[in-house]
Design a protein around this motif. Structure first.
Motif, short mmCIF file in Angstrom:
data_model
loop_
_atom_site.label_atom_id
_atom_site.label_comp_id
_atom_site.label_asym_id
_atom_site.label_seq_id
_atom_site.Cartn_x
_atom_site.Cartn_y
_atom_site.Cartn_z
N VAL A 48 0.86 -1.18 0.00
CA VAL A 48 0.00 0.00 0.00
C VAL A 48 0.90 1.23 0.00
O VAL A 48 1.68 1.45 0.93
CB VAL A 48 -0.93 0.03 1.22
N ARG B 211 1.06 5.32 -0.03
CA ARG B 211 0.25 6.50 0.30
C ARG B 211 1.10 7.76 0.17
O ARG B 211 2.20 7.85 0.72
CB ARG B 211 -0.31 6.41 1.72
N PRO C 237 -7.24 13.44 0.88
CA PRO C 237 -6.18 12.43 1.03
C PRO C 237 -5.26 12.40 -0.18
O PRO C 237 -5.65 12.72 -1.30
CB PRO C 237 -6.96 11.11 1.15
N ARG D 81 -2.41 10.65 -2.90
CA ARG D 81 -2.46 9.56 -3.86
C ARG D 81 -2.29 8.21 -3.15
O ARG D 81 -1.52 8.10 -2.19
CB ARG D 81 -1.32 9.77 -4.86
N GLN D 82 -2.97 7.19 -3.63
CA GLN D 82 -2.85 5.86 -3.06
C GLN D 82 -2.81 4.81 -4.16
O GLN D 82 -3.57 4.88 -5.12
CB GLN D 82 -4.03 5.55 -2.13
N SER E 122 6.11 11.66 -7.96
CA SER E 122 5.49 11.05 -6.78
C SER E 122 6.48 11.05 -5.63
O SER E 122 7.66 10.75 -5.82
CB SER E 122 5.06 9.61 -7.07
N TRP F 91 6.24 9.30 -1.82
CA TRP F 91 5.40 8.50 -0.95
C TRP F 91 5.65 8.85 0.51
O TRP F 91 6.80 8.89 0.95
CB TRP F 91 5.63 7.01 -1.17
N GLN F 92 4.57 9.10 1.22
CA GLN F 92 4.68 9.35 2.66
C GLN F 92 4.89 8.04 3.40
O GLN F 92 5.60 7.99 4.41
CB GLN F 92 3.41 10.05 3.16
N SER F 93 4.27 6.98 2.91
CA SER F 93 4.45 5.67 3.52
C SER F 93 4.27 4.58 2.49
O SER F 93 3.55 4.74 1.51
CB SER F 93 3.44 5.47 4.67
N GLU G 59 3.51 0.41 2.96
CA GLU G 59 3.28 -0.68 3.91
C GLU G 59 3.20 -2.00 3.16
O GLU G 59 2.62 -2.09 2.08
CB GLU G 59 1.98 -0.46 4.67
#
Length: 363
Positions: free
Chosen positions: A57, A59, A68, A70-71, A220, A222-224, A226
């Motif tokens: 995932v 985020r 929110p 992008r995911q 892009s 990414w903050q995280s 997982e």
């Protein structure tokens, strides 16, 4: 790694000095594509740890408007969801405001299939049907890299650039249309900010540019990221479709796209039916017409957009749509005529002005 190579070279020189017969037949081993792939896998954490990751995932940070970020959701082997498009075993798009949810084919389908591969092309090259070759070296930014060409099972190729020092993927280069029926563009995505996720290194930043113009096509951060988050299979399918006369129309047209007479039959009946005859379908027909063009049904897309223009002869958008169809069909002179008429009717129609300036359609 360099120290080990230097020691090996010194040892080889000692053997050559002691034994002339060996010197005539021995050759120092050369680097192969397979060597680089194995180093790359080891640098990221090893094949066992890579394959232990079943879902991912991604985020992004919150958007400036507070929504929110992008995911992206991924699962092995080829499940993908980017919100408005994805692959649940069959590539799909669902960003149409009229309820069109096409199961895409041709260029859009290929692009989604290529994006849905869970591992990067270097790791995927270990799988049956894939091929990889080392084609040389190249400088990417401030890094010396190996350049490897990867051939996908469907014949598509991309180039991966592996840092000679770290063995991490620095960049990937592909040639594909920006729009499914526009001229191919060669773009390069540069990866950075590698961080560990479940024992495996992943890049947390990406910037893709059009190599011919330097224009940024995607960026892009990414903050995280997982790993192994439980994901229901349904998250990879299109969102539920609102059932309306218009949504039924556009989806039926798209399903019949390879039989122009049938696709037009749905359109004409909608116009003749007293229950729907008064419904304005200029926008929906433009949308499904474009999808037909993108998905290999140029004759149907052209016919629909020409019908749409006949119904809306003073619409700049309708002229622009026909121009797109003519360009997709290779009728460039006719396409430019329609784009110019669209600009005459609406001088602020940026899409038409851009289409006149460049054959690389962005809309």
């Amino acid at each position: 790694m360099r120290t080990l190579r230097r020691r090996a070279a010194i040892a080889a020189l000692s053997i050559i000095a002691a034994s002339p017969a060996v010197a005539q037949t021995s050759r120092p081993p050369s680097t192969t594509a397979q060597d680089i792939v194995q180093r790359h896998i080891a640098a990221r954490g090893g094949l066992e740890k890579l394959r232990a990751i079943r879902t991912l995932v991604f985020r992004g940070p919150p958007r400036p408007n507070g929504k929110p970020g992008r995911q992206i959701l991924r699962a092995r082997p080829f499940y993908l969801s980017i919100g408005s498009e994805g692959n649940d075993g069959s590539p799909w798009e669902a960003y149409d405001e009229y309820g069109l949810q096409p199961r895409v084919t041709d260029a859009p389908g290929a692009a989604l299939r290529h994006t849905a591969y869970f591992d990067d092309p270097l790791v995927m090259s270990l799988e049956p049907g894939w091929a990889i070759e080392l084609t040389g070296s190249e400088r990417i930014g401030d890094r010396d890299t190996w350049r490897l060409r990867v051939r996908y099972p469907d014949g598509f190729t991309s180039e991966s650039f592996v840092d000679k020092e770290t063995s991490l993927l620095v960049a990937r280069r592909i040639t594909a249309p920006v729009h499914a029926f526009a001229e191919p563009v060669t773009s390069q995505a540069v990866f950075g900010d590698y961080r560990p996720v479940s024992g495996v290194l992943f890049p947390f930043s990406l910037r893709e540019v059009d190599l011919s113009t330097g224009e940024t096509m995607d960026a892009s951060v990414w903050q995280s990221i997982e790993a192994n988050v439980p994901l229901a299979p349904s998250v990879f399918s299109p969102p539920p479709r609102v059932d309306t006369p218009v949504s039924r129309l556009v989806n039926a047209i798209f399903a019949a796209r390879h039989i122009p007479a049938d696709a037009l039959g749905w359109y004409h009946d909608f116009q003749r039916d007293p229950a729907t005859a008064a419904v304005d379908i200029e926008g929906p027909i433009e949308s499904v017409g474009y999808e037909c063009l993108k998905n290999g049904a140029i004759a149907t897309g052209t016919a629909l957009l020409e019908e749409n223009l006949r119904a809306h002869p003073t619409s700049a958008r309708a002229h622009f749509g026909v121009g797109r169809a003519y360009r997709a069909a290779g009728r460039e002179t006719d396409a430019l005529t329609e784009f110019r008429e669209a600009v005459r009717l609406n001088p602020s129609l940026t899409a038409a002005k851009d289409a006149i300036a460049s054959a690389r359609l962005k809309y």
